[in-house]
Design a protein around this motif. Structure first.
Motif, mmCIF file in Angstrom:
data_model
loop_
_atom_site.group_PDB
_atom_site.id
_atom_site.type_symbol
_atom_site.label_atom_id
_atom_site.label_comp_id
_atom_site.label_asym_id
_atom_site.label_seq_id
_atom_site.Cartn_x
_atom_site.Cartn_y
_atom_site.Cartn_z
ATOM 1 N N LEU A 95 0.830 -1.206 0.000
ATOM 2 C CA LEU A 95 0.000 0.000 0.000
ATOM 3 C C LEU A 95 0.865 1.257 0.000
ATOM 4 N N LYS A 96 1.981 1.207 0.691
ATOM 5 C CA LYS A 96 2.894 2.356 0.715
ATOM 6 C C LYS A 96 3.464 2.608 -0.686
ATOM 7 N N PHE A 126 -7.859 0.398 -0.578
ATOM 8 C CA PHE A 126 -7.578 -0.758 0.277
ATOM 9 C C PHE A 126 -8.869 -1.295 0.884
ATOM 10 N N VAL A 127 -9.025 -2.621 0.820
ATOM 11 C CA VAL A 127 -10.176 -3.290 1.418
ATOM 12 C C VAL A 127 -9.647 -4.296 2.427
ATOM 13 N N ASP A 128 -10.000 -4.104 3.697
ATOM 14 C CA ASP A 128 -9.582 -5.032 4.752
ATOM 15 C C ASP A 128 -10.527 -6.234 4.714
ATOM 16 N N VAL A 129 -9.996 -7.394 4.353
ATOM 17 C CA VAL A 129 -10.840 -8.574 4.172
ATOM 18 C C VAL A 129 -11.426 -9.077 5.490
ATOM 19 N N PRO A 169 -1.159 -9.524 -0.415
ATOM 20 C CA PRO A 169 -2.384 -8.878 -0.878
ATOM 21 C C PRO A 169 -2.842 -9.438 -2.227
ATOM 22 N N LEU A 170 -4.133 -9.326 -2.449
ATOM 23 C CA LEU A 170 -4.717 -9.609 -3.756
ATOM 24 C C LEU A 170 -4.981 -8.246 -4.376
ATOM 25 N N ILE A 171 -4.368 -7.986 -5.517
ATOM 26 C CA ILE A 171 -4.478 -6.682 -6.153
ATOM 27 C C ILE A 171 -5.239 -6.842 -7.469
#
Length: 104
Positions: free
Chosen positions: A16-17, A24-27, A82-84
């Motif tokens: 993310l940085k 951003f989605v917190d799963v 992460p899944l992007i």
């Protein structure tokens, strides 16, 4: 660009940085929409399921034998992260290969 991960995950924070424009989605808090999960599984297959996670180790054999999409729906923290999602194209993790593709 949408990044699915955990806000407490060091790898997700690094990604993310480097990708400040990503949503951003917190799963853990929000989950992953079913259509996104289906598309990601079609593109990435079993790599989407993190079998090295603490959550995985806490599951019994009967639960582990369930279909991967059912497991991910019930336990979103089982997803490798992460899944992007970049316009329907999926990237998994934050290794050098993914960084090279997304950062140029």
């Amino acid at each position: 660009m949408i990044m699915y991960g955990l806000k407490t995950c060091d790898t997700c924070r690094k990604a993310l940085k480097s990708l400040p424009e990503a949503q951003f989605v917190d799963v853990r808090a929000e989950g992953v929409p079913g259509d996104v999960l289906n598309s990601a599984y079609e593109a990435l297959g079993d790599a989407l399921l993190n079998t090295r996670s603490t959550t995985w180790r806490g599951l019994d054999e009967a639960t582990r034998a369930r279909p991967p999409l059912d497991l991910l729906a019930d336990h979103p923290t089982l997803m490798k992260r992460p899944l992007i999602d970049v316009d329907g194209r999926f990237y998994l993790g934050w290794g050098k290969d993914v960084q090279a593709q997304l950062l140029g």
